[in-house]
Design a protein around this motif. Structure first.
Motif, PDB file in Angstrom:
ATOM      1  N   UNK A   1     -32.201  32.581  25.658  1.00 44.34           N
ATOM      2  CA  UNK A   1     -32.734  32.568  27.029  1.00 44.34           C
ATOM      3  C   UNK A   1     -33.020  31.158  27.518  1.00 44.34           C
ATOM      4  N   UNK A   2     -33.609  30.333  26.692  1.00 38.77           N
ATOM      5  CA  UNK A   2     -33.949  28.969  27.130  1.00 38.77           C
ATOM      6  C   UNK A   2     -32.695  28.202  27.530  1.00 38.77           C
ATOM      7  N   UNK A   3     -31.679  28.274  26.715  1.00 40.73           N
ATOM      8  CA  UNK A   3     -30.416  27.578  26.995  1.00 40.73           C
ATOM      9  C   UNK A   3     -29.785  28.090  28.294  1.00 40.73           C
ATOM     10  N   UNK A   4     -29.820  29.389  28.488  1.00 39.33           N
ATOM     11  CA  UNK A   4     -29.259  29.975  29.700  1.00 39.33           C
ATOM     12  C   UNK A   4     -30.051  29.574  30.938  1.00 39.33           C
ATOM     13  N   UNK A   5     -31.369  29.569  30.833  1.00 38.80           N
ATOM     14  CA  UNK A   5     -32.193  29.176  31.975  1.00 38.80           C
ATOM     15  C   UNK A   5     -32.022  27.697  32.307  1.00 38.80           C
ATOM     16  N   UNK A   6     -31.877  26.869  31.293  1.00 41.67           N
ATOM     17  CA  UNK A   6     -31.618  25.443  31.539  1.00 41.67           C
ATOM     18  C   UNK A   6     -30.296  25.285  32.285  1.00 41.67           C
ATOM     19  N   UNK A   7     -29.272  26.007  31.873  1.00 40.24           N
ATOM     20  CA  UNK A   7     -27.973  25.937  32.543  1.00 40.24           C
ATOM     21  C   UNK A   7     -28.071  26.454  33.978  1.00 40.24           C
ATOM     22  N   UNK A   8     -28.851  27.490  34.187  1.00 37.47           N
ATOM     23  CA  UNK A   8     -29.062  28.052  35.530  1.00 37.47           C
ATOM     24  C   UNK A   8     -29.755  27.039  36.440  1.00 37.47           C
ATOM     25  N   UNK A   9     -30.800  26.418  35.922  1.00 37.90           N
ATOM     26  CA  UNK A   9     -31.525  25.391  36.693  1.00 37.90           C
ATOM     27  C   UNK A   9     -30.594  24.229  37.024  1.00 37.90           C
ATOM     28  N   UNK A  10     -29.816  23.785  36.048  1.00 34.99           N
ATOM     29  CA  UNK A  10     -28.877  22.687  36.299  1.00 34.99           C
ATOM     30  C   UNK A  10     -27.814  23.076  37.313  1.00 34.99           C
ATOM     31  N   UNK A  11     -27.355  24.319  37.257  1.00 39.14           N
ATOM     32  CA  UNK A  11     -26.368  24.786  38.229  1.00 39.14           C
ATOM     33  C   UNK A  11     -26.924  24.792  39.639  1.00 39.14           C
TER      34      UNK A  11
ATOM     35  N   UNK B   1     -42.521  28.505  31.563  1.00 41.33           N
ATOM     36  CA  UNK B   1     -43.208  29.534  30.766  1.00 41.33           C
ATOM     37  C   UNK B   1     -42.679  29.601  29.344  1.00 41.33           C
ATOM     38  N   UNK B   2     -41.437  29.185  29.152  1.00 40.88           N
ATOM     39  CA  UNK B   2     -40.831  29.247  27.813  1.00 40.88           C
ATOM     40  C   UNK B   2     -41.228  28.084  26.922  1.00 40.88           C
ATOM     41  N   UNK B   3     -41.841  27.069  27.507  1.00 43.83           N
ATOM     42  CA  UNK B   3     -42.250  25.898  26.707  1.00 43.83           C
ATOM     43  C   UNK B   3     -43.492  26.172  25.905  1.00 43.83           C
TER      44      UNK B   3
END
Length: 95
Positions: A50-60, A93-95
């Protein structure tokens, strides 16, 4: 078929870009943007990475905002920024 980060995140970013384009033409899409972002955050948050996917989403989303620059209407930018802010809060929230 193997799911990739790009394959999981790109459709969600494109959905928000489509909503932003509708906002640019005068449609009231605020509720739709918030719903799409919340649904995306829920779906990506259920994945093991999830963290990796959310980071990619934010970057997108960040990339889409930067690409739009000053060439797009304020409503377009507002739609993308709303989704971006929601995603950043969820990522924190994931941090």
């Amino acid at each position: 078929m193997k799911a990739t980060v790009v394959g999981l995140v790109t459709p969600h970013v494109l959905k928000l870009i489509d909503l932003a384009r509708q906002a640019e033409t005068g449609a009231n899409v605020d509720w739709h943007v918030r719903d799409a972002a919340a649904r995306t955050l829920r779906e990506l948050g259920e994945q093991f990475n999830a963290r990796e996917l959310l980071v990619a989403y934010v970057k997108g989303l960040q990339s889409a905002i930067q690409d739009a620059g000053t060439r797009r209407a304020p409503a377009y930018m507002a739609a993308l920024q709303t989704a971006f802010q929601l995603a950043v809060r969820e990522l924190a929230k994931l941090d």
